[in-house]
Design a protein around this motif. Structure first.
Motif, PDB file in Angstrom:
ATOM      1  N   MET A 126      27.068 102.326 -34.028  1.00 39.14           N
ATOM      2  CA  MET A 126      26.813 100.994 -33.453  1.00 39.14           C
ATOM      3  C   MET A 126      26.839  99.944 -34.561  1.00 39.14           C
ATOM      4  O   MET A 126      26.187 100.090 -35.594  1.00 39.14           O
ATOM      5  N   THR A 127      27.635  98.901 -34.364  1.00 34.16           N
ATOM      6  CA  THR A 127      27.723  97.827 -35.351  1.00 34.16           C
ATOM      7  C   THR A 127      26.412  97.056 -35.409  1.00 34.16           C
ATOM      8  O   THR A 127      25.833  96.719 -34.381  1.00 34.16           O
ATOM      9  N   LYS A 128      25.959  96.792 -36.616  1.00 34.10           N
ATOM     10  CA  LYS A 128      24.721  96.033 -36.796  1.00 34.10           C
ATOM     11  C   LYS A 128      25.033  94.693 -37.443  1.00 34.10           C
ATOM     12  O   LYS A 128      25.890  94.608 -38.332  1.00 34.10           O
ATOM     13  N   TYR A 129      24.321  93.668 -37.027  1.00 36.78           N
ATOM     14  CA  TYR A 129      24.542  92.321 -37.516  1.00 36.78           C
ATOM     15  C   TYR A 129      23.245  91.745 -38.074  1.00 36.78           C
ATOM     16  O   TYR A 129      22.154  92.101 -37.649  1.00 36.78           O
ATOM     17  N   PHE A 130      23.404  90.827 -39.050  1.00 38.59           N
ATOM     18  CA  PHE A 130      22.258  90.040 -39.482  1.00 38.59           C
ATOM     19  C   PHE A 130      22.712  88.614 -39.766  1.00 38.59           C
ATOM     20  O   PHE A 130      23.860  88.363 -40.136  1.00 38.59           O
ATOM     21  N   ALA A 131      21.812  87.695 -39.555  1.00 38.03           N
ATOM     22  CA  ALA A 131      22.070  86.283 -39.815  1.00 38.03           C
ATOM     23  C   ALA A 131      21.327  85.863 -41.071  1.00 38.03           C
ATOM     24  O   ALA A 131      20.419  86.558 -41.530  1.00 38.03           O
ATOM     25  N   ASP A 132      21.727  84.740 -41.639  1.00 38.09           N
ATOM     26  CA  ASP A 132      20.951  84.159 -42.738  1.00 38.09           C
ATOM     27  C   ASP A 132      20.646  82.713 -42.409  1.00 38.09           C
ATOM     28  O   ASP A 132      21.461  82.016 -41.809  1.00 38.09           O
ATOM     29  N   VAL A 133      19.434  82.292 -42.773  1.00 36.93           N
ATOM     30  CA  VAL A 133      18.976  80.959 -42.408  1.00 36.93           C
ATOM     31  C   VAL A 133      18.308  80.276 -43.598  1.00 36.93           C
ATOM     32  O   VAL A 133      17.817  80.932 -44.524  1.00 36.93           O
ATOM     33  N   SER A 134      18.296  78.965 -43.540  1.00 41.84           N
ATOM     34  CA  SER A 134      17.607  78.135 -44.531  1.00 41.84           C
ATOM     35  C   SER A 134      16.884  77.032 -43.767  1.00 41.84           C
ATOM     36  O   SER A 134      16.666  77.151 -42.558  1.00 41.84           O
ATOM     37  N   SER A 135      16.554  75.958 -44.431  1.00 44.98           N
ATOM     38  CA  SER A 135      15.854  74.859 -43.745  1.00 44.98           C
ATOM     39  C   SER A 135      16.766  74.134 -42.758  1.00 44.98           C
ATOM     40  O   SER A 135      16.295  73.325 -41.952  1.00 44.98           O
ATOM     41  N   PHE A 136      18.071  74.421 -42.801  1.00 50.85           N
ATOM     42  CA  PHE A 136      18.998  73.782 -41.869  1.00 50.85           C
ATOM     43  C   PHE A 136      18.910  74.401 -40.470  1.00 50.85           C
ATOM     44  O   PHE A 136      19.368  73.805 -39.499  1.00 50.85           O
ATOM     45  N   GLN A 137      18.344  75.607 -40.375  1.00 51.78           N
ATOM     46  CA  GLN A 137      18.224  76.281 -39.084  1.00 51.78           C
ATOM     47  C   GLN A 137      16.820  76.084 -38.505  1.00 51.78           C
ATOM     48  O   GLN A 137      15.880  75.750 -39.239  1.00 51.78           O
ATOM     49  N   PRO A 138      16.663  76.320 -37.208  1.00 52.42           N
ATOM     50  CA  PRO A 138      15.341  76.175 -36.574  1.00 52.42           C
ATOM     51  C   PRO A 138      14.347  77.209 -37.095  1.00 52.42           C
ATOM     52  O   PRO A 138      14.724  78.215 -37.719  1.00 52.42           O
ATOM     53  N   ASP A 139      13.071  76.975 -36.799  1.00 51.92           N
ATOM     54  CA  ASP A 139      12.041  77.943 -37.186  1.00 51.92           C
ATOM     55  C   ASP A 139      11.195  78.374 -35.995  1.00 51.92           C
ATOM     56  O   ASP A 139      10.163  79.018 -36.162  1.00 51.92           O
ATOM     57  N   ASN A 140      11.654  78.052 -34.770  1.00 50.23           N
ATOM     58  CA  ASN A 140      10.861  78.401 -33.584  1.00 50.23           C
ATOM     59  C   ASN A 140      11.223  79.791 -33.074  1.00 50.23           C
ATOM     60  O   ASN A 140      12.310  80.322 -33.332  1.00 50.23           O
ATOM     61  N   LEU A 141      10.307  80.381 -32.320  1.00 51.03           N
ATOM     62  CA  LEU A 141      10.487  81.739 -31.811  1.00 51.03           C
ATOM     63  C   LEU A 141      11.718  81.849 -30.923  1.00 51.03           C
ATOM     64  O   LEU A 141      12.439  82.851 -30.971  1.00 51.03           O
ATOM     65  N   GLY A 142      11.987  80.824 -30.116  1.00 49.77           N
ATOM     66  CA  GLY A 142      13.125  80.872 -29.208  1.00 49.77           C
ATOM     67  C   GLY A 142      14.447  81.068 -29.925  1.00 49.77           C
ATOM     68  O   GLY A 142      15.334  81.771 -29.429  1.00 49.77           O
ATOM     69  N   PHE A 143      14.588  80.454 -31.110  1.00 46.84           N
ATOM     70  CA  PHE A 143      15.825  80.600 -31.880  1.00 46.84           C
ATOM     71  C   PHE A 143      16.050  82.054 -32.270  1.00 46.84           C
ATOM     72  O   PHE A 143      17.147  82.611 -32.092  1.00 46.84           O
ATOM     73  N   PHE A 144      15.002  82.688 -32.793  1.00 49.47           N
ATOM     74  CA  PHE A 144      15.141  84.073 -33.252  1.00 49.47           C
ATOM     75  C   PHE A 144      15.252  85.041 -32.075  1.00 49.47           C
ATOM     76  O   PHE A 144      15.983  86.037 -32.156  1.00 49.47           O
ATOM     77  N   GLN A 145      14.564  84.746 -30.993  1.00 53.08           N
ATOM     78  CA  GLN A 145      14.693  85.582 -29.810  1.00 53.08           C
ATOM     79  C   GLN A 145      16.115  85.516 -29.276  1.00 53.08           C
ATOM     80  O   GLN A 145      16.665  86.512 -28.791  1.00 53.08           O
ATOM     81  N   GLY A 146      16.738  84.332 -29.378  1.00 54.17           N
ATOM     82  CA  GLY A 146      18.127  84.185 -28.960  1.00 54.17           C
ATOM     83  C   GLY A 146      19.064  85.045 -29.783  1.00 54.17           C
ATOM     84  O   GLY A 146      20.014  85.641 -29.253  1.00 54.17           O
ATOM     85  N   LEU A 147      18.807  85.128 -31.103  1.00 56.67           N
ATOM     86  CA  LEU A 147      19.618  85.998 -31.957  1.00 56.67           C
ATOM     87  C   LEU A 147      19.461  87.456 -31.533  1.00 56.67           C
ATOM     88  O   LEU A 147      20.448  88.196 -31.425  1.00 56.67           O
ATOM     89  N   VAL A 148      18.214  87.868 -31.308  1.00 57.15           N
ATOM     90  CA  VAL A 148      17.962  89.250 -30.893  1.00 57.15           C
ATOM     91  C   VAL A 148      18.654  89.549 -29.572  1.00 57.15           C
ATOM     92  O   VAL A 148      19.284  90.608 -29.400  1.00 57.15           O
ATOM     93  N   ASN A 149      18.580  88.623 -28.632  1.00 59.08           N
ATOM     94  CA  ASN A 149      19.212  88.823 -27.326  1.00 59.08           C
ATOM     95  C   ASN A 149      20.722  88.951 -27.450  1.00 59.08           C
ATOM     96  O   ASN A 149      21.375  89.571 -26.594  1.00 59.08           O
ATOM     97  N   ALA A 150      21.292  88.369 -28.509  1.00 63.58           N
ATOM     98  CA  ALA A 150      22.734  88.450 -28.744  1.00 63.58           C
ATOM     99  C   ALA A 150      23.114  89.675 -29.569  1.00 63.58           C
ATOM    100  O   ALA A 150      24.284  89.843 -29.923  1.00 63.58           O
TER     101      ALA A 150
END
Length: 341
Positions: free
Chosen positions: A1-25
């Motif tokens: 199974m292909t695994k993915y990871f994202a990288d973030v800085s201050s340019f990206q959001p810090d709320n739970l919904g943003f990270f939950q969206g990544l997990v859902n994808a």
């Protein structure tokens, strides 16, 4: 199974919904920028890093951190490594956390930067960090500016069917416009697979060293479904070996639980502290010890940093306590992982 990871800085959001969206994808990991330069240089700390770390954990992601590299000498590189390490410690993460040095700035001396990167990575390794790697674009490895064989390497190469270079490649950042926006995305080829170093079993009542550092870091010993404050099981699953920062100890269903996020708890029985407590009390003052009747045991107290094997949980006068000796108990609120200050 292909695994993915994202990288973030201050340019990206810090709320739970943003990270939950990544997990859902289908994105299971995150690398968060914490620092840039050194304490006596840029002295930059990502102001969103605390919330980004907290909410990515709450979303069930594997979490690591990266540092934006600007060193102009070996000494400067070491200062940057120390600055970066302190940010990781402040966030409450352990020695097996994935840590990366981001080497791409146009101001870097390309004829000497490889030696600076060596100094940065070696500094972290001497502090017992076990999962340290470098990042840059494929061209810097192909041109010999950096060596992809010398250190584990996360490489950036967009618009291609190949990562673009060869060596000890553990991650490929293949796009900077994932999801149609400006989000970087990478393939994970081992960054979050690295197993944490095994710790020796506790064989005596007092664990050496005599004063371990109290960091409120807990490690899961088995796959775990967290629960909410009412004891209702949440849908996400946290893997054995994953580490978390606890902010409190709460009794749920007659069992002590560590609070690892807002309304997210894991039972002590599924952590490395199942049979062990580390005392956490004010300054250097000794923590009080009680008997089975809830009375203070005179001439019996223990200082912060002392560790004990325990024999289960006792509720004494309505207070959950850990048994540390015959008829001697310490309230869980005086142990590592609690909010007691």
């Amino acid at each position: 199974m292909t695994k993915y990871f994202a990288d973030v800085s201050s340019f990206q959001p810090d709320n739970l919904g943003f990270f939950q969206g990544l997990v859902n994808a289908g994105v299971s990991g995150i690398l968060i920028k914490t620092t840039q330069g050194s304490h006596d240089g840029d002295n930059y700390i990502n102001p969103k890093s605390t919330n980004q770390a907290r909410n990515s954990l709450a979303a069930g992601m594997n979490v690591g951190f990266y540092h934006y590299f600007l060193a102009t000498s070996v000494a400067d590189a070491i200062n940057e490594a120390k600055f970066f390490e302190q940010s990781v410690v402040n966030l409450g993460f352990g020695k097996d956390t994935p840590l990366c040095v981001d080497v791409e700035d146009s101001s870097l001396n390309t004829s000497a930067v490889a030696s600076y990167v060596d100094a940065f990575i070696n500094c972290l390794k001497t502090q017992s960090y076990t999962n340290v790697f470098q990042y840059s674009m494929a061209s810097w490895f192909n041109e010999g500016i950096l060596n992809a064989n010398k250190h584990p390497t996360w490489v950036a190469n967009y618009g291609s069917s190949d990562c673009g270079t060869r060596g000890n490649i553990i991650g490929w950042q293949y796009t900077s416009s994932w999801g149609g926006g400006s989000q970087d995305m990478s393939y994970d080829w081992g960054i979050f697979d690295k197993q944490p170093a095994k710790t020796e079993a506790v064989t005596q009542a007092k664990v050496e060293p005599e004063k371990p550092k109290v960091e409120n870091i807990i490690k899961l010993t088995e796959q775990t479904h967290p629960v909410d404050r009412l004891g209702i099981e949440r849908p996400e699953t946290y893997e054995a070996g994953s580490t978390w920062k606890s902010s409190d100890i709460v009794m749920i269903n007659n069992e002590p639980h560590y609070q690892i996020a807002t309304d997210i708890f894991v039972p002590i029985s599924k952590t490395a502290f199942k049979d062990l407590i580390i005392v956490k009390y004010t300054d250097d003052s000794p923590a009080p010890v009680f008997d089975k009747n809830g009375k203070r045991v005179h001439n019996a107290s223990v200082s912060t940093g002392k560790a004990f094997k325990t024999d289960g949980v006792r509720i004494i006068n309505g207070i959950p306590m850990a048994k540390i000796a015959t008829d001697q108990f310490i309230p869980f609120e005086y142990t590592s992982g609690s909010k007691f200050e």
